[in-house]
Design a protein around this motif. Structure first.
Motif, short mmCIF file in Angstrom:
data_model
loop_
_atom_site.label_atom_id
_atom_site.label_comp_id
_atom_site.label_asym_id
_atom_site.label_seq_id
_atom_site.Cartn_x
_atom_site.Cartn_y
_atom_site.Cartn_z
N UNK A 266 0.83 -1.19 0.00
CA UNK A 266 0.00 0.00 0.00
C UNK A 266 0.87 1.25 0.00
N UNK A 267 0.40 2.28 -0.71
CA UNK A 267 1.01 3.60 -0.67
C UNK A 267 0.01 4.54 -0.02
N UNK A 268 0.40 5.14 1.11
CA UNK A 268 -0.48 6.03 1.86
C UNK A 268 -0.13 7.49 1.60
N UNK A 269 -1.15 8.32 1.50
CA UNK A 269 -0.99 9.76 1.62
C UNK A 269 -1.29 10.09 3.08
N UNK A 270 -0.26 10.35 3.85
CA UNK A 270 -0.42 10.48 5.30
C UNK A 270 -1.11 11.78 5.71
N UNK A 271 -1.42 12.65 4.76
CA UNK A 271 -2.23 13.82 5.11
C UNK A 271 -3.67 13.42 5.36
N UNK A 272 -4.05 12.25 4.85
CA UNK A 272 -5.36 11.68 5.12
C UNK A 272 -5.15 10.17 5.28
N UNK A 275 -6.55 7.53 2.88
CA UNK A 275 -6.29 7.60 1.44
C UNK A 275 -5.07 6.74 1.12
N UNK A 276 -5.28 5.69 0.35
CA UNK A 276 -4.18 4.83 -0.03
C UNK A 276 -4.56 4.05 -1.28
N UNK A 468 -16.21 3.65 4.31
CA UNK A 468 -17.02 4.84 4.11
C UNK A 468 -16.18 6.06 3.78
N UNK A 469 -14.93 6.08 4.23
CA UNK A 469 -14.14 7.29 4.12
C UNK A 469 -13.08 7.25 3.02
N UNK A 470 -12.81 6.09 2.44
CA UNK A 470 -11.79 6.02 1.40
C UNK A 470 -12.28 6.73 0.15
N UNK A 471 -11.46 7.57 -0.39
CA UNK A 471 -11.85 8.37 -1.53
C UNK A 471 -11.90 7.52 -2.80
N UNK A 472 -12.82 7.84 -3.67
CA UNK A 472 -12.93 7.17 -4.95
C UNK A 472 -12.00 7.83 -5.96
N UNK A 473 -11.68 7.09 -6.97
CA UNK A 473 -10.79 7.62 -8.01
C UNK A 473 -11.51 8.73 -8.77
N UNK A 474 -10.80 9.82 -8.94
CA UNK A 474 -11.38 10.93 -9.68
C UNK A 474 -11.49 10.57 -11.16
#
Length: 482
Positions: A266-272, A275-276, A468-474
């Motif tokens: 996994x690659x995480x964006x640690x600002x959120x 989000x990974x 519920x909180x994981x962002x979907x691909x734009x």
């Protein structure tokens, strides 16, 4: 005294062999030695005087300056020395050994060692000391307990850590570097648990944000520590198994690469923290590293003996490699020779590969004779120096300088040595492009991190809270006509 026979003298000397000279004022009997009343005590023990230095002793005529000079020379660390940190366990005793290796002299020895309070499972060097404005020389040690011990390498014979992170329930509530909130339950004061709840398997220090240290654990979490306060900043819990390997991106301080026993990288964006992006591997992930010459890409190894090269912009690896017959426990890229990859395995073999032109090409290998390899490291200053550690009792550590190795020379001698491009180095005046290379990389990584999706539902089940909180691909924007 004159009529005392030789046999009697011998019996006395046998009892008092620690005396070199018997003064004439000493009376001798068959049972003991004593001083007579007329004895001059000062004159009697003058021959036993111990001098602080042999140079001041008139009876020592052979100088020993050469021995002293050699000992002092071993203590001095020269500019061309390489330092290697080694965690060593013998029985119930654990030590952190600081080796000195010099390529020109061909020397390798232990400069000093530190006693460790725990069995070491991972080491991470860092120079951030929250108590001092100056750079330090520290090593964070993760082990069987949930506590991370940070040792000061500059203190010889150090008995205690500089500070520790987290709490261990078995330590009867010992105070650590973090601040605790006390709660009252049934009239008793209780400290809240802080940090991991099980063994720490890997550590990674963030070189872009030097006060941040990441730790992966058997408790299926990754914790981001704020070293300035010694407290937990963020806890990543998107894992379904123990986290074995982690590494911060060399240029983007918010991007963290993780490998887990649930067969996912996994690659995480640690600002959120939710989000990974995840990639599924054919086995448990043993090691992960970023490619510092291609900031979009990383490598991962598994317990199936395979190595995979992944571009973060793609959903599948660019190539797969069956590198070893057993799990690949060591995975490192050369610091300044592009494409030079080293792998180590439980099969006891160290191999070198060339991945510069796409798919890997086999270059060299050696049987380490160290038993099952447990770790592998490369020198940040010497592009062709690699070291490994194994589980063989009589020989468990080795260093190879491959600069003069025939196979390595034939493959890499004509390849220019390059240092990884840093953002501040690539954004100077005189650039031909309006946007620097690393600014382009930063923008792309930001776009990647902010649009990270969850794991495939058919392969890895997501945690209920995270789904519920994981962002979907734009959705990709269509290009407009000029």
């Amino acid at each position: 005294m004159d009529n005392y026979d030789n046999e009697g003298w011998q019996r006395v000397l046998d009892r008092c062999h620690h005396f070199v000279v018997l003064e004439s004022s000493v009376a001798v009997t068959d049972e003991f030695i004593y001083f007579t009343e007329k004895t001059d005590l000062v004159r009697g023990i003058a021959g036993l005087t111990v001098y602080s230095s042999n140079k001041n002793d008139p009876y020592v005529t052979i100088p020993d300056d050469s021995d002293n000079d050699s000992e002092k020379g071993d203590e001095i660390i020269k500019p061309d020395d390489n330092l290697i940190l080694v965690g060593h366990v013998v029985g119930d005793q654990a030590t952190l050994e600081v080796y000195v290796q010099n390529e020109e002299e061909g020397s390798l020895y232990v400069h000093h060692d530190l006693m460790l309070p725990d069995i070491p499972l991972c080491l991470e060097w860092l120079n951030y000391d929250p108590s001092s404005p100056e750079d330090a020389n520290l090593c964070a040690v993760g082990g069987l307990t949930p506590v991370i011990h940070v040792m000061d390498l500059d203190i010889v014979n150090c008995l205690e850590p500089a500070y520790i992170l987290g709490t261990d329930d078995s330590e009867s509530g010992d105070v650590t570097a973090v601040h605790f909130k006390k709660t009252t339950k049934k009239g008793k004061k209780k400290r809240n648990h802080v940090g991991h709840k099980d063994s720490v398997l890997d550590l990674s220090w963030n070189k872009n944000f030097t006060h941040v240290l990441a730790s992966g654990s058997v408790d299926q979490t990754v914790i981001l520590w704020d070293l300035e306060t010694g407290s937990v900043n963020t806890t990543l819990d998107a894992f379904r198994e123990k986290v074995q390997t982690i590494e911060w991106h060399p240029f983007e301080g918010q991007s963290l690469l993780t490998g887990c026993c649930d067969k996912a990288v996994r690659v995480f964006d640690c600002r959120n923290k939710d989000s990974y992006k995840a990639w599924t591997m054919p086995g448990e992930v043993e090691r992960v590293i970023w490619d510092h010459y291609n900031p979009f890409c990383f490598l991962a190894s598994t317990d199936q003996g395979t190595v995979h090269y992944v571009d973060c912009r793609n959903d599948k690896p660019l190539w797969d490699l069956s590198a070893h017959s057993e799990e690949v426990t060591g995975l490192n890229l050369s610091s300044s020779c592009p494409g030079l990859l080293f792998t180590g395995s439980s099969d006891g073999v160290v191999k070198a590969w060339d991945i510069h032109e796409g798919k890997p090409v086999y270059v060299w290998e050696t049987n380490s004779n160290l038993g099952k390899l447990q770790c592998l490291g490369t020198s940040p200053d010497s592009p062709f120096t690699v070291c490994a550690g194994g589980d063989k009792k009589d020989r468990n550590f080795g260093v190879w300088d491959l600069q003069e190795n025939t196979s390595i020379k034939n493959r890499f001698s004509k390849r220019p040595l390059l240092l990884p491009i840093k953002r501040e180095e690539s954004s100077g005046a005189g650039e031909s492009n309006s946007t620097s290379v690393m600014e382009t990389v930063a923008t792309a990584m930001d776009d990647l991190c902010l649009s990270l999706n969850g794991e495939p539902k058919d392969k890895l089940k997501k945690l209920p809270v995270q789904s519920k909180s994981i962002k979907k691909i734009k959705k990709k924007k269509k290009k407009t006509a000029a």
